[in-house]
Motif scaffolding. Structure first.
Motif, PDB file in Angstrom:
ATOM      1  N   VAL A 115       0.859  -1.184   0.000  1.00  0.00           N
ATOM      2  CA  VAL A 115       0.000   0.000   0.000  1.00  0.00           C
ATOM      3  C   VAL A 115       0.893   1.231   0.000  1.00  0.00           C
ATOM      4  CG1 VAL A 115      -1.783   1.275   1.238  1.00  0.00           C
ATOM      5  CG2 VAL A 115      -1.804  -1.223   1.243  1.00  0.00           C
ATOM      6  N   LYS A 116       0.660   2.115  -0.982  1.00  0.00           N
ATOM      7  CA  LYS A 116       1.428   3.350  -1.072  1.00  0.00           C
ATOM      8  C   LYS A 116       0.457   4.512  -1.013  1.00  0.00           C
ATOM      9  CE  LYS A 116       5.085   1.420  -3.896  1.00  0.00           C
ATOM     10  NZ  LYS A 116       5.844   1.522  -5.147  1.00  0.00           N
ATOM     11  N   ALA A 117       0.694   5.438  -0.089  1.00  0.00           N
ATOM     12  CA  ALA A 117      -0.163   6.618   0.036  1.00  0.00           C
ATOM     13  C   ALA A 117       0.704   7.790   0.453  1.00  0.00           C
ATOM     14  CB  ALA A 117      -1.255   6.376   1.054  1.00  0.00           C
ATOM     15  N   LYS A 118       0.224   8.987   0.181  1.00  0.00           N
ATOM     16  CA  LYS A 118       0.993  10.166   0.565  1.00  0.00           C
ATOM     17  C   LYS A 118       0.862  10.393   2.075  1.00  0.00           C
ATOM     18  CE  LYS A 118      -2.556  13.604   0.025  1.00  0.00           C
ATOM     19  NZ  LYS A 118      -2.606  14.982   0.289  1.00  0.00           N
ATOM     20  N   ARG A 119       1.869  10.958   2.671  1.00  0.00           N
ATOM     21  CA  ARG A 119       1.830  11.282   4.091  1.00  0.00           C
ATOM     22  C   ARG A 119       1.067  12.582   4.285  1.00  0.00           C
ATOM     23  NH1 ARG A 119       5.268   8.805   7.792  1.00  0.00           N
ATOM     24  NH2 ARG A 119       6.588   7.240   6.843  1.00  0.00           N
ATOM     25  N   LEU A 120       0.446  12.722   5.455  1.00  0.00           N
ATOM     26  CA  LEU A 120      -0.296  13.941   5.754  1.00  0.00           C
ATOM     27  C   LEU A 120       0.662  15.083   6.047  1.00  0.00           C
ATOM     28  CD1 LEU A 120      -3.088  12.567   8.109  1.00  0.00           C
ATOM     29  CD2 LEU A 120      -3.292  13.193   5.723  1.00  0.00           C
ATOM     30  N   THR A 121       0.330  16.251   5.557  1.00  0.00           N
ATOM     31  CA  THR A 121       1.115  17.437   5.866  1.00  0.00           C
ATOM     32  C   THR A 121       0.730  17.938   7.254  1.00  0.00           C
ATOM     33  OG1 THR A 121      -0.505  18.924   4.923  1.00  0.00           O
ATOM     34  CG2 THR A 121       1.190  18.093   3.429  1.00  0.00           C
ATOM     35  N   ALA A 122       1.478  18.897   7.769  1.00  0.00           N
ATOM     36  CA  ALA A 122       1.195  19.449   9.095  1.00  0.00           C
ATOM     37  C   ALA A 122      -0.186  20.110   9.123  1.00  0.00           C
ATOM     38  CB  ALA A 122       2.276  20.449   9.486  1.00  0.00           C
ATOM     39  N   GLU A 123      -0.566  20.767   8.013  1.00  0.00           N
ATOM     40  CA  GLU A 123      -1.873  21.408   7.947  1.00  0.00           C
ATOM     41  C   GLU A 123      -2.999  20.389   7.981  1.00  0.00           C
ATOM     42  OE1 GLU A 123       0.446  22.055   5.400  1.00  0.00           O
ATOM     43  OE2 GLU A 123       1.271  23.833   6.351  1.00  0.00           O
ATOM     44  N   GLU A 124      -2.815  19.267   7.276  1.00  0.00           N
ATOM     45  CA  GLU A 124      -3.837  18.210   7.269  1.00  0.00           C
ATOM     46  C   GLU A 124      -3.970  17.559   8.639  1.00  0.00           C
ATOM     47  OE1 GLU A 124      -3.536  16.810   2.607  1.00  0.00           O
ATOM     48  OE2 GLU A 124      -2.260  15.858   4.098  1.00  0.00           O
ATOM     49  N   LYS A 125      -2.830  17.345   9.318  1.00  0.00           N
ATOM     50  CA  LYS A 125      -2.883  16.786  10.669  1.00  0.00           C
ATOM     51  C   LYS A 125      -3.581  17.727  11.620  1.00  0.00           C
ATOM     52  CE  LYS A 125       1.324  14.009  10.344  1.00  0.00           C
ATOM     53  NZ  LYS A 125       2.702  13.843  10.838  1.00  0.00           N
ATOM     54  N   ALA A 126      -3.322  19.006  11.496  1.00  0.00           N
ATOM     55  CA  ALA A 126      -3.969  19.995  12.375  1.00  0.00           C
ATOM     56  C   ALA A 126      -5.466  20.040  12.103  1.00  0.00           C
ATOM     57  CB  ALA A 126      -3.350  21.369  12.160  1.00  0.00           C
ATOM     58  N   ALA A 127      -5.864  19.910  10.834  1.00  0.00           N
ATOM     59  CA  ALA A 127      -7.291  19.930  10.488  1.00  0.00           C
ATOM     60  C   ALA A 127      -7.990  18.707  11.054  1.00  0.00           C
ATOM     61  CB  ALA A 127      -7.457  20.006   8.981  1.00  0.00           C
ATOM     62  N   LEU A 128      -7.322  17.566  11.055  1.00  0.00           N
ATOM     63  CA  LEU A 128      -7.927  16.348  11.613  1.00  0.00           C
ATOM     64  C   LEU A 128      -8.004  16.394  13.134  1.00  0.00           C
ATOM     65  CD1 LEU A 128      -6.305  13.578   9.395  1.00  0.00           C
ATOM     66  CD2 LEU A 128      -8.670  14.316   9.400  1.00  0.00           C
ATOM     67  N   ALA A 129      -7.082  17.086  13.759  1.00  0.00           N
ATOM     68  CA  ALA A 129      -7.060  17.176  15.227  1.00  0.00           C
ATOM     69  C   ALA A 129      -8.180  18.043  15.756  1.00  0.00           C
ATOM     70  CB  ALA A 129      -5.713  17.705  15.693  1.00  0.00           C
ATOM     71  N   GLU A 130      -8.693  18.948  14.934  1.00  0.00           N
ATOM     72  CA  GLU A 130      -9.742  19.855  15.394  1.00  0.00           C
ATOM     73  C   GLU A 130     -11.061  19.172  15.513  1.00  0.00           C
ATOM     74  OE1 GLU A 130      -9.755  23.133  12.717  1.00  0.00           O
ATOM     75  OE2 GLU A 130      -7.863  23.883  13.449  1.00  0.00           O
TER      76      GLU A 130
END
Length: 66
Positions: free
Chosen positions: A51-66
């Protein structure tokens, strides 16, 4: 049985069915379902899935944490 006595239960049942169907057909946000590539390698007797997928950026991680 009189229907007017049970209208509250009929209304609540319809409300529950509408809520469940709305939740079941809701679209998945783009951040929660990143595009992943699944490839199968058939070089051995045991199937191996890569399985190959892109890693989450810092902005995407912050959006998911909210």
């Amino acid at each position: 049985m009189e229907l007017s006595k049970h209208m509250e239960f009929i209304f609540l049942g319809a409300l529950v069915l509408i809520g469940v169907s709305a939740a079941a057909t809701a679209a998945v946000p783009k951040l929660l379902a990143p595009a992943a590539q699944i490839t199968s390698v058939k070089t051995s007797a045991t199937p191996i899935v890569e399985v190959k997928a892109k890693r989450l950026t810092a902005e995407e991680k912050a959006a998911l944490a909210e």
